[in-house]
Design a protein around this motif. Structure first.
Motif, mmCIF file in Angstrom:
data_model
loop_
_atom_site.group_PDB
_atom_site.id
_atom_site.type_symbol
_atom_site.label_atom_id
_atom_site.label_comp_id
_atom_site.label_asym_id
_atom_site.label_seq_id
_atom_site.Cartn_x
_atom_site.Cartn_y
_atom_site.Cartn_z
ATOM 1 N N GLY A 30 5.013 13.431 9.388
ATOM 2 C CA GLY A 30 5.357 12.443 8.105
ATOM 3 C C GLY A 30 5.680 11.900 8.553
ATOM 4 O O GLY A 30 6.632 10.150 7.741
ATOM 5 N N LYS A 33 3.747 8.639 8.958
ATOM 6 C CA LYS A 33 3.686 7.667 7.776
ATOM 7 C C LYS A 33 4.488 6.749 7.114
ATOM 8 O O LYS A 33 4.663 5.428 7.434
ATOM 9 N N SER A 36 4.597 3.518 9.395
ATOM 10 C CA SER A 36 4.143 2.537 9.321
ATOM 11 C C SER A 36 4.434 1.818 8.462
ATOM 12 O O SER A 36 3.749 0.500 8.405
ATOM 13 N N GLY A 37 4.504 2.035 7.350
ATOM 14 C CA GLY A 37 5.326 1.678 5.845
ATOM 15 C C GLY A 37 6.359 0.734 6.940
ATOM 16 O O GLY A 37 6.481 -1.161 6.402
ATOM 17 N N SER A 44 5.496 3.133 1.927
ATOM 18 C CA SER A 44 4.168 3.600 2.461
ATOM 19 C C SER A 44 3.607 4.300 0.853
ATOM 20 O O SER A 44 2.840 4.194 0.664
ATOM 21 N N THR A 45 5.481 4.675 0.213
ATOM 22 C CA THR A 45 4.060 5.794 -1.285
ATOM 23 C C THR A 45 3.805 4.767 -2.040
ATOM 24 O O THR A 45 3.285 5.379 -1.980
ATOM 25 N N LEU A 48 0.674 3.429 -1.270
ATOM 26 C CA LEU A 48 -0.995 4.180 -1.218
ATOM 27 C C LEU A 48 -1.103 4.384 -2.493
ATOM 28 O O LEU A 48 -2.154 4.405 -2.628
ATOM 29 N N GLY A 57 -4.361 2.602 3.422
ATOM 30 C CA GLY A 57 -4.784 4.079 3.658
ATOM 31 C C GLY A 57 -5.162 4.699 4.925
ATOM 32 O O GLY A 57 -4.763 5.586 5.563
ATOM 33 N N VAL A 60 -2.710 4.015 7.988
ATOM 34 C CA VAL A 60 -1.565 4.864 7.629
ATOM 35 C C VAL A 60 -2.972 6.646 8.588
ATOM 36 O O VAL A 60 -1.965 6.924 9.601
ATOM 37 N N ALA A 61 -3.888 6.475 7.554
ATOM 38 C CA ALA A 61 -4.485 7.226 8.299
ATOM 39 C C ALA A 61 -5.037 7.435 10.451
ATOM 40 O O ALA A 61 -4.719 8.982 10.854
ATOM 41 N N SER A 63 -2.945 6.313 12.266
ATOM 42 C CA SER A 63 -1.924 6.819 12.750
ATOM 43 C C SER A 63 -1.603 7.558 12.836
ATOM 44 O O SER A 63 -1.094 8.394 14.586
ATOM 45 N N VAL A 64 -1.795 8.122 11.244
ATOM 46 C CA VAL A 64 -1.441 10.189 11.393
ATOM 47 C C VAL A 64 -2.344 10.601 12.283
ATOM 48 O O VAL A 64 -1.488 11.608 13.177
#
Length: 300
Positions: A30, A33, A36-37, A44-45, A48, A57, A60-61, A63-64
């Protein structure tokens, strides 16, 4: 309940250790994310969901997924001496992995792909740059995971080994990028690979993703042959670098042969470089990663 424990081999202590590890892992994923923002200087929210920025997106994917890969190296299957030590160990390796992933991203931006602004391109919804960013992050994580599994303990020597392995990984990724830039220029009248990616060439982004991930897998093969010993750490790291170069060359040669056979009759330069054929580029990526996985599997 006792019967279930006997059948599965589980016990209460093990369940508590698993709960600690998975709780910290989810919290760190979490956090990735959010980080990354912050790195991209966006929310981030909003980026996306409200802005529907697919490139962000994808980034971020990557990075996660990268942090998840690193965390599998932190979870060795061996429980620490206490719940507290388990939490400290998991959190330490997780935070270190997160930091190294972000440092690797900065190095890739400023050294490997130094002629473009990756953050600006991702905010501008450039899908090809989002793919490149995700792939380079995952490649870094694959090598960090290999080093985490290679070392043991939690002391200064361990951290030196992890950071040194990280430096080796970045050197290899930069080297491969320069080689691919040269090949692209040779096949395309001295055009720039970075400029093509900046112009949104998705097929090239997919191909490049396969190349850097396969390189990372090749670099990890050294961990199967070298034994971690703090007293001979620098010798081992030098051997790791040399072995990585040899393996990268071998993977590249085998991949070239495999592409020639599997994609017989298809002009890859024409289809991918000139026509931006995403389908052919995807097959190229799959071949690159498959050859690297098979070769490293055989080495193991």
């Amino acid at each position: 309940m006792n019967t279930l424990f006997e059948i599965t081999g589980l016990n209460l202590d093990l369940i508590i250790y698993l709960t600690i590890d998975i709780s910290i892992a989810i919290a760190l994923l979490g956090a990735m994310k959010v980080v990354s923002g912050i790195s991209a200087q966006v929310n981030s929210t909003d980026e996306l969901s409200k802005e529907d920025n697919f490139a962000f997106g994808i980034s971020v994917a990557g990075s996660v997924a990268a942090l998840g890969i690193v965390l599998t190296g932190a979870i060795t299957g061996e429980n620490a001496e206490s719940y507290t030590m388990e939490a400290i160990g998991m959190l330490t390796y997780g935070v270190l992995g997160l930091i190294l992933i972000k440092i690797g991203r900065v190095i890739h931006d400023r050294v490997a792909l130094n002629h473009l602004n990756k953050n600006e391109q991702i905010k501008a919804r450039n899908i090809s740059i989002g793919l490149v960013d995700a792939a380079s992050t995952i490649a870094t994580a694959i090598i960090i995971r290999a080093v985490l599994l290679w070392v043991h303990g939690l002391d200064i020597g361990t951290f030196i080994a992890i950071i040194s392995g990280f430096i080796v990984s970045q050197a290899m990724l930069v080297l491969v990028t320069r080689i691919k830039e040269y090949q692209y220029a040779k096949n395309n009248q001295n055009d720039s690979l970075q400029e093509a990616l900046e112009n949104g060439h998705v097929a090239l982004g997919i191909r490049y993703a396969g190349q850097v991930i396969s390189t990372a897998l090749a670099v990890t093969a050294a961990s199967y042959f070298l034994t971690y010993n703090p007293e001979t750490l620098w010798t081992s790291l030098l051997a790791w670098l040399i072995f990585s170069i040899v393996m990268t060359i071998l993977v590249s040669l085998l991949t070239t042969i495999a592409k020639y056979l599997i994609l017989w009759g298809i002009n890859l330069v024409e289809e991918v470089d000139h026509q931006s054929n995403i389908g052919v580029a995807s097959v190229e990526m799959a071949i690159s990663i498959s050859i690297a996985l098979i070769l490293t599997g055989l080495m193991a």
